[in-house]
Design a protein around this motif. Structure first.
Motif, PDB file in Angstrom:
ATOM      1  N   ARG A  17      -0.532   8.882  -7.224  1.00  0.00           N
ATOM      2  CA  ARG A  17      -0.980   9.784  -6.146  1.00  0.00           C
ATOM      3  C   ARG A  17      -1.669   9.004  -5.036  1.00  0.00           C
ATOM      4  NH1 ARG A  17      -2.357  13.033 -10.073  1.00  0.00           N
ATOM      5  NH2 ARG A  17      -4.551  12.452 -10.088  1.00  0.00           N
ATOM      6  N   LEU A  18      -2.532   8.062  -5.423  1.00  0.00           N
ATOM      7  CA  LEU A  18      -3.226   7.265  -4.411  1.00  0.00           C
ATOM      8  C   LEU A  18      -2.249   6.387  -3.634  1.00  0.00           C
ATOM      9  CD1 LEU A  18      -6.473   6.232  -6.296  1.00  0.00           C
ATOM     10  CD2 LEU A  18      -6.283   7.760  -4.328  1.00  0.00           C
ATOM     11  N   ALA A  19      -1.252   5.850  -4.313  1.00  0.00           N
ATOM     12  CA  ALA A  19      -0.247   5.023  -3.632  1.00  0.00           C
ATOM     13  C   ALA A  19       0.458   5.828  -2.550  1.00  0.00           C
ATOM     14  CB  ALA A  19       0.756   4.478  -4.637  1.00  0.00           C
ATOM     15  N   ALA A  20       0.690   7.105  -2.824  1.00  0.00           N
ATOM     16  CA  ALA A  20       1.406   7.955  -1.872  1.00  0.00           C
ATOM     17  C   ALA A  20       0.512   8.517  -0.776  1.00  0.00           C
ATOM     18  CB  ALA A  20       2.075   9.111  -2.614  1.00  0.00           C
ATOM     19  N   THR A  21      -0.777   8.658  -1.055  1.00  0.00           N
ATOM     20  CA  THR A  21      -1.637   9.384  -0.113  1.00  0.00           C
ATOM     21  C   THR A  21      -2.780   8.572   0.486  1.00  0.00           C
ATOM     22  OG1 THR A  21      -3.100  10.178  -1.877  1.00  0.00           O
ATOM     23  CG2 THR A  21      -1.202  11.568  -1.283  1.00  0.00           C
ATOM     24  N   ASN A  22      -3.219   7.515  -0.219  1.00  0.00           N
ATOM     25  CA  ASN A  22      -4.412   6.807   0.240  1.00  0.00           C
ATOM     26  C   ASN A  22      -4.363   5.332  -0.175  1.00  0.00           C
ATOM     27  OD1 ASN A  22      -6.986   5.977   0.946  1.00  0.00           O
ATOM     28  ND2 ASN A  22      -7.949   7.871   0.298  1.00  0.00           N
ATOM     29  N   PRO A  23      -3.545   4.527   0.509  1.00  0.00           N
ATOM     30  CA  PRO A  23      -3.411   3.116   0.131  1.00  0.00           C
ATOM     31  C   PRO A  23      -4.730   2.345   0.156  1.00  0.00           C
ATOM     32  CG  PRO A  23      -1.687   3.742   1.681  1.00  0.00           C
ATOM     33  CD  PRO A  23      -2.650   4.888   1.607  1.00  0.00           C
ATOM     34  N   ALA A  24      -5.626   2.685   1.063  1.00  0.00           N
ATOM     35  CA  ALA A  24      -6.912   1.985   1.124  1.00  0.00           C
ATOM     36  C   ALA A  24      -7.721   2.243  -0.148  1.00  0.00           C
ATOM     37  CB  ALA A  24      -7.701   2.418   2.351  1.00  0.00           C
ATOM     38  N   ARG A  25      -7.722   3.480  -0.594  1.00  0.00           N
ATOM     39  CA  ARG A  25      -8.440   3.816  -1.836  1.00  0.00           C
ATOM     40  C   ARG A  25      -7.769   3.150  -3.027  1.00  0.00           C
ATOM     41  NH1 ARG A  25     -12.764   7.176  -2.529  1.00  0.00           N
ATOM     42  NH2 ARG A  25     -12.632   6.561  -0.378  1.00  0.00           N
ATOM     43  N   LEU A  26      -6.441   3.079  -3.011  1.00  0.00           N
ATOM     44  CA  LEU A  26      -5.708   2.414  -4.087  1.00  0.00           C
ATOM     45  C   LEU A  26      -6.144   0.950  -4.193  1.00  0.00           C
ATOM     46  CD1 LEU A  26      -3.507   2.422  -6.273  1.00  0.00           C
ATOM     47  CD2 LEU A  26      -1.869   1.857  -4.455  1.00  0.00           C
ATOM     48  N   ARG A  27      -6.308   0.279  -3.073  1.00  0.00           N
ATOM     49  CA  ARG A  27      -6.781  -1.115  -3.094  1.00  0.00           C
ATOM     50  C   ARG A  27      -8.161  -1.204  -3.742  1.00  0.00           C
ATOM     51  NH1 ARG A  27      -4.169  -1.104   1.762  1.00  0.00           N
ATOM     52  NH2 ARG A  27      -6.035  -0.673   2.973  1.00  0.00           N
ATOM     53  N   GLN A  28      -9.039  -0.265  -3.428  1.00  0.00           N
ATOM     54  CA  GLN A  28     -10.373  -0.253  -4.032  1.00  0.00           C
ATOM     55  C   GLN A  28     -10.292  -0.051  -5.544  1.00  0.00           C
ATOM     56  OE1 GLN A  28     -12.149   2.943  -1.778  1.00  0.00           O
ATOM     57  NE2 GLN A  28     -13.210   1.508  -0.403  1.00  0.00           N
ATOM     58  N   VAL A  29      -9.435   0.860  -5.961  1.00  0.00           N
ATOM     59  CA  VAL A  29      -9.280   1.122  -7.391  1.00  0.00           C
ATOM     60  C   VAL A  29      -8.723  -0.114  -8.090  1.00  0.00           C
ATOM     61  CG1 VAL A  29      -7.992   2.469  -9.101  1.00  0.00           C
ATOM     62  CG2 VAL A  29      -9.079   3.619  -7.168  1.00  0.00           C
TER      63      VAL A  29
END
Length: 95
Positions: A17-29
């Protein structure tokens, strides 16, 4: 100590879900997951027991910070099943 991370289907779905909607948050995760593998005691993780939850067999559940923003994310995990392994249960907005 280094750990091998095992992700539940719930955790994988959160990453997707993060990959599709929030790449910046995905990097943090991903940064957080990397620290969990190599340095679980890193101060930025603020790792601590999350007393409101238990694992499927009554195991303690822990929480690691992804960030401390107003829309903060957390990684919930437990130790095991094997030695040197951590099972990531969920990756969620701060409850």
């Amino acid at each position: 100590m280094t750990f091998r991370l095992l992700l539940t289907a719930t955790a994988v779905a959160a990453l997707d879900r993060l990959a599709a909607t929030n790449p910046a948050r995905l990097r943090q995760v991903r940064r957080t997951l990397g620290l969990m593998e190599t340095n679980l005691g890193h101060p930025s993780l603020s790792t601590h027991e999350f007393r409101s939850l238990r694992g499927p067999r009554g195991e303690k559940v822990f929480e690691a910070y992804v960030n401390a923003d107003s829309d903060a994310y957390r990684v919930f995990f437990r130790y095991g099943p094997g030695q040197g392994e951590i099972t990531v249960l969920a990756i969620t907005p701060h409850p």
